[in-house]
Write an enzyme that holds these catalytic residues in place. Structure first.
Site, PDB file in Angstrom:
ATOM      1  N   TRP A  29      -2.844  -2.794  -1.584  1.00 40.49           N
ATOM      2  CA  TRP A  29      -2.545  -4.220  -1.714  1.00 40.49           C
ATOM      3  C   TRP A  29      -3.353  -4.873  -0.608  1.00 40.49           C
ATOM      4  CZ3 TRP A  29      -0.577  -8.255   1.189  1.00 40.49           C
ATOM      5  CH2 TRP A  29      -0.135  -9.382   0.489  1.00 40.49           C
ATOM      6  N   ASN A  80      -1.488   2.244   5.559  1.00 38.73           N
ATOM      7  CA  ASN A  80      -0.637   1.144   5.096  1.00 38.73           C
ATOM      8  C   ASN A  80      -0.244   0.348   6.331  1.00 38.73           C
ATOM      9  OD1 ASN A  80       2.884   1.086   4.131  1.00 38.73           O
ATOM     10  ND2 ASN A  80       1.396  -0.535   4.070  1.00 38.73           N
ATOM     11  N   GLY A  81      -0.622  -0.926   6.370  1.00 41.79           N
ATOM     12  CA  GLY A  81      -0.274  -1.754   7.529  1.00 41.79           C
ATOM     13  C   GLY A  81      -1.440  -2.664   7.874  1.00 41.79           C
ATOM     14  N   GLU A 129       7.661 -14.786 -11.144  1.00 42.34           N
ATOM     15  CA  GLU A 129       7.152 -13.554 -10.545  1.00 42.34           C
ATOM     16  C   GLU A 129       6.492 -12.645 -11.585  1.00 42.34           C
ATOM     17  OE1 GLU A 129       9.322 -10.352  -7.646  1.00 42.34           O
ATOM     18  OE2 GLU A 129      10.575 -11.341  -9.114  1.00 42.34           O
ATOM     19  N   GLU A 152      17.210 -17.666  -8.327  1.00 42.69           N
ATOM     20  CA  GLU A 152      16.863 -16.288  -8.677  1.00 42.69           C
ATOM     21  C   GLU A 152      16.266 -16.216 -10.093  1.00 42.69           C
ATOM     22  OE1 GLU A 152      16.343 -13.676  -7.250  1.00 42.69           O
ATOM     23  OE2 GLU A 152      16.573 -12.082  -8.718  1.00 42.69           O
ATOM     24  N   HIS A 182      17.435 -36.579  -7.356  1.00 43.07           N
ATOM     25  CA  HIS A 182      16.754 -36.955  -6.105  1.00 43.07           C
ATOM     26  C   HIS A 182      15.254 -36.669  -6.172  1.00 43.07           C
ATOM     27  CE1 HIS A 182      20.542 -37.889  -4.248  1.00 43.07           C
ATOM     28  NE2 HIS A 182      21.016 -36.725  -4.676  1.00 43.07           N
ATOM     29  N   LYS A 239      12.532 -14.865 -10.940  1.00 40.81           N
ATOM     30  CA  LYS A 239      12.252 -13.757 -11.868  1.00 40.81           C
ATOM     31  C   LYS A 239      11.146 -14.144 -12.829  1.00 40.81           C
ATOM     32  CE  LYS A 239      13.557 -11.085 -10.292  1.00 40.81           C
ATOM     33  NZ  LYS A 239      14.336 -10.957  -9.109  1.00 40.81           N
ATOM     34  N   CYS A 254       0.861  -1.185   0.000  1.00 36.73           N
ATOM     35  CA  CYS A 254       0.000   0.000   0.000  1.00 36.73           C
ATOM     36  C   CYS A 254       0.899   1.237   0.000  1.00 36.73           C
ATOM     37  CB  CYS A 254      -0.946   0.109   1.181  1.00 36.73           C
ATOM     38  SG  CYS A 254      -2.110  -1.232   1.286  1.00 36.73           S
ATOM     39  N   LYS A 257       5.962  -4.330  -4.210  1.00 36.70           N
ATOM     40  CA  LYS A 257       7.410  -4.175  -4.130  1.00 36.70           C
ATOM     41  C   LYS A 257       7.929  -4.343  -2.710  1.00 36.70           C
ATOM     42  CE  LYS A 257      11.437  -2.915  -5.745  1.00 36.70           C
ATOM     43  NZ  LYS A 257      12.104  -3.994  -6.494  1.00 36.70           N
ATOM     44  N   ARG A 272       3.835  -0.276  -4.819  1.00 31.82           N
ATOM     45  CA  ARG A 272       3.572  -0.776  -3.467  1.00 31.82           C
ATOM     46  C   ARG A 272       2.235  -1.510  -3.355  1.00 31.82           C
ATOM     47  NH1 ARG A 272       6.860   1.502   0.239  1.00 31.82           N
ATOM     48  NH2 ARG A 272       5.425   0.919   1.891  1.00 31.82           N
TER      49      ARG A 272
HETATM   50  C1  AGP Z   1      12.234  -9.845  -5.990  1.00 32.15           C
HETATM   51  O1  AGP Z   1      12.110  -9.811  -7.346  1.00 32.15           O
HETATM   52  C2  AGP Z   1      11.039  -9.723  -5.199  1.00 32.15           C
HETATM   53  N1  AGP Z   1      10.203  -8.685  -5.595  1.00 32.15           N
HETATM   54  C3  AGP Z   1      11.157  -9.973  -3.693  1.00 32.15           C
HETATM   55  O2  AGP Z   1      11.536 -11.302  -3.572  1.00 32.15           O
HETATM   56  C4  AGP Z   1      12.093  -9.080  -2.843  1.00 32.15           C
HETATM   57  O3  AGP Z   1      13.422  -9.318  -3.166  1.00 32.15           O
HETATM   58  C5  AGP Z   1      11.823  -9.377  -1.356  1.00 32.15           C
HETATM   59  O4  AGP Z   1      10.492  -9.059  -1.069  1.00 32.15           O
HETATM   60  C6  AGP Z   1      12.755  -8.660  -0.414  1.00 32.15           C
HETATM   61  O5  AGP Z   1      12.633  -7.276  -0.504  1.00 32.15           O
HETATM   62  P1  AGP Z   1      13.694  -6.304   0.148  1.00 32.15           P
HETATM   63  O6  AGP Z   1      14.986  -6.531  -0.549  1.00 32.15           O
HETATM   64  O7  AGP Z   1      13.138  -4.932  -0.076  1.00 32.15           O
HETATM   65  O8  AGP Z   1      13.777  -6.669   1.600  1.00 32.15           O
END
Ligand code: AGP
Length: 612
Positions: free
Chosen positions: A74, A100-101, A491, A484, A508, A488, A2, A607, A27
């Site tokens: 969000w 926000n929260g 996501e 990673e 395995h 990507k 948010c 984010k 956000r």
């Molecule tokens: C990465 O592409 C993500 N959006 C997510 O995993 C992110 O890295 C994670 O939420 C941690 O965020 P931060 O680095 O702001 O703590």
């Protein structure tokens, strides 16, 4: 999660709020809303959808006024809908607030307010705050009523509130969710993050938890929940507006991928020079690191992409600085009772510095006496402020939900840290140290070269864009790279399932799924386990899987093992996660683009994950 904005100053307030809101949309983007205060009371417009949908709704409204608040959501409590979108108002529509929260005790507060005759419209936790302030304002001034209400809340909040009874102020407060004040000329802003105010001012005041503000167009009063005044001067933000805009790129993600040579250079800047055989950190970091003995333990805490950087960090700190390291997901660490004490240094890795789980892990470790070092991108963020020392990555604002330049600059900070400790603990032969330091200096140039794989990657993306499952496999330093790469893709392209594994783990279990045409991205750059990776490639090919191989330039034999090949610049194995990150990001980006995905704002994500 948010984004909130409050503004007081000059008309047109709507445009100012919407412009700021569009910069906070990373956000949360399931609904958006705005409340404007003028001589005729408060007018609220809100709806499910993105800021552009709210903008379209507002197009035919004439909304003047010089005070307002806005929100992008969000969802936590209550589905995304027009009713649940913020702002929320009291029974009489005389005050409006955005949040926000999460308010953890909202159910008990709501029951009490209902028994007092308050009428609720939404399913949100937030609405209780509006009614609680309304209830207290029957006996107290608005400012006092606001603070009294805050004292009853359990949970996290960043809030902005306006009311017809006090049209010359915006009220705000923070506890566990970020909030900054932007100081303009004859205008003032309240926002979840700096990019929202960058178009108007670079003078910013960072608020702390349990602080309340009363903001007029000419200044701000900061106080405790009890109303005790607090003095704080604005800081000058170094980010500029251009860094928070797309500048001709189709998406922020693509822009940020291309910014990586510069981002990594900024992380290295003033800390490592190819001429001088040393790493320089600021005084607090140096003091903390110089007290760290080789038998002390480092615990790395992070989430998501930052956790993958932490996994690479564990490998390099153990191999080159000979320091025992545990790396933990912050969401696990905080609930599993792992022993930390004054002989533990906790290294928190976070782009935003606001991730709720990482912040909670830091606080827990601190309460047990651990020292806290963080690698962080956002200056003045909660984790940065609560750490004993910070290595800022200086990567500039990262707007796309998918982390790219933040990741490679976190890795770069980890290289600096490793080389610093390797030297101070005498763990590395000076000649080898110098070789690695020179390799590190060359990273920006090598990332630039890795970016030139984009043309080849577009063709590969076209070939595999309709696949529905992907594996990503790597070993040693590139096991985290595999995780990673998969993160990507899944996501930003939610129609695709992707998993990253240690290549040696395939046999395995996961190999049972491989069938004809299943794409497997292999990380096969030069390393001591290169031949093992080739065996793993052949195991997949024997089952008719399709191997997309990322290998070091100049490898003459790899082509015969690859269905598709991406050649990246040669480098020391420990630096390869930075180099392979580039084609992995580009591959995910171009596959998502071909699948017409909402790349910068993928569904269900935000984010900055400021809730548990
Ligand atoms: C990465 O592409 C993500 N959006 C997510 O995993 C992110 O890295 C994670 O939420 C941690 O965020 P931060 O680095 O702001 O703590």
């Amino acid at each position: 999660m948010c984004g909130i904005i409050g503004y007081i100053g000059k008309p047109p307030v709507v445009e100012t709020l919407l412009d700021g809101l569009s910069r906070l949309e990373y956000r949360g983007y399931d609904s958006a809303g705005i409340a404007v205060l003028n001589g005729n009371g408060i007018r609220v417009y809100k709806r499910a959808g993105k800021v552009k949908d709210l903008r379209a709704t507002l197009q035919h409204q004439s909304l003047d006024g010089h005070v307002g608040i806005s929100h992008c959501r969000w969802a936590t409590h209550g589905v995304p809908s027009d009713i649940n979108a913020h702002p929320h108002v009291d029974c009489r529509g005389q005050l409006a607030l955005v949040h926000n929260g999460i308010i953890e005790n909202y159910a008990e507060l709501k029951a009490k307010l209902l028994s007092q005759g308050h009428r609720f419209q939404s399913q949100t936790d937030t609405e209780v705050i509006a009614h609680l302030v309304e209830e207290h304002a029957k006996r107290l001034s608005l400012g006092e009523a606001f603070r009294k209400a805050l004292q009853e809340l359990r949970g996290s909040y960043a809030l902005a509130l306006v009311a017809t009874s006090d049209p010359n102020h915006v009220y705000g407060a923070r506890c566990g969710s970020p909030l900054i004040v932007g100081v303009g000329k004859g205008e003032m802003f309240l926002a979840s993050d700096v990019p929202a105010v960058l178009a108007k001012t670079r003078r910013v005041i960072y608020l702390n938890d349990q602080e309340v503000i009363e903001m007029s167009s000419s200044g701000v009063q900061i106080m405790t929940l009890e109303g005790k005044p607090i003095k704080r001067k604005p800081s000058q933000v170094t980010w500029n507006l251009a860094s928070a805009q797309k500048e001709g790129y189709d998406h922020f993600m693509l822009k940020e991928i291309h910014e990586q040579p510069n981002a990594v250079e900024q992380t290295l800047f003033n800390r490592l020079a190819s001429t001088a055989p040393q790493i320089t950190f600021d005084r607090r970091t140096t003091t903390l690191l110089n007290r760290l003995s080789p038998d002390e333990r480092i615990v790395i805490l992070a989430c998501g992409t930052a956790y993958h950087a932490g996994m690479v960090g564990e490998y390099m700190l153990e191999e080159f600085a000979k320091i025992p390291v545990d790396v933990d997901l912050a969401s696990e660490f905080r609930y599993r009772g792992i022993p930390v004490d004054p002989n533990t240094t906790v290294l928190a890795i976070t782009q935003s510095g606001e991730t709720a789980d990482t912040l909670a892990g830091v606080r827990l470790a601190k309460s047990q006496g651990a020292k806290i070092l963080s690698i962080c991108n956002v200056m003045g963020s909660s984790i940065a402020r609560e750490s004993d020392a910070v290595i800022y990555t200086h990567a500039g604002p990262e707007i796309a939900v998918a982390s790219t330049k933040a990741y490679t600059s976190q890795l770069t900070a980890l290289y600096l840290l490793t080389l610093y400790l390797a030297k101070s603990h005498g763990a590395l032969d000076p000649k080898r140290w110098q070789e690695l330091a020179e390799g590190l200096c060359r990273l920006p140039e090598l990332i630039e070269k890795a970016l030139s794989t984009e043309r080849a990657i577009k063709l590969i993306a076209r070939r595999y864009a309709s696949a529905r499952d992907f594996y990503y496999l790597g070993r040693r330093y590139n096991f985290p790279s595999a995780m990673e790469g998969a993160l990507k893709l899944k996501e930003i392209c939610p129609t695709i399932h992707a998993e990253g594994y240690a290549a040696g783990e395939m046999k395995h279990g996961p190999i049972s799924l491989i069938r004809k045409g299943w794409p497997v991205v292999f990380l096969a750059t030069d390393s001591p386990v290169y031949e093992k990776v080739i065996s793993n490639i052949e195991e997949v090919r024997a089952r008719k899987g399709e191997c997309i191989v990322i290998a070091s330039e100049g490898n003459k034999t790899i082509r015969r093992h690859a269905d598709a090949l991406i050649a990246v610049p040669k480098t020391e194995e420990l630096f390869s996660p930075v180099i392979v990150a580039v084609p992995l990001q580009l591959l995910a980006y171009h596959i998502a683009k071909l699948n017409k995905c909402d790349i910068d704002q993928p569904p269900n994500l935000a984010k900055s994950v400021t809730v548990e």
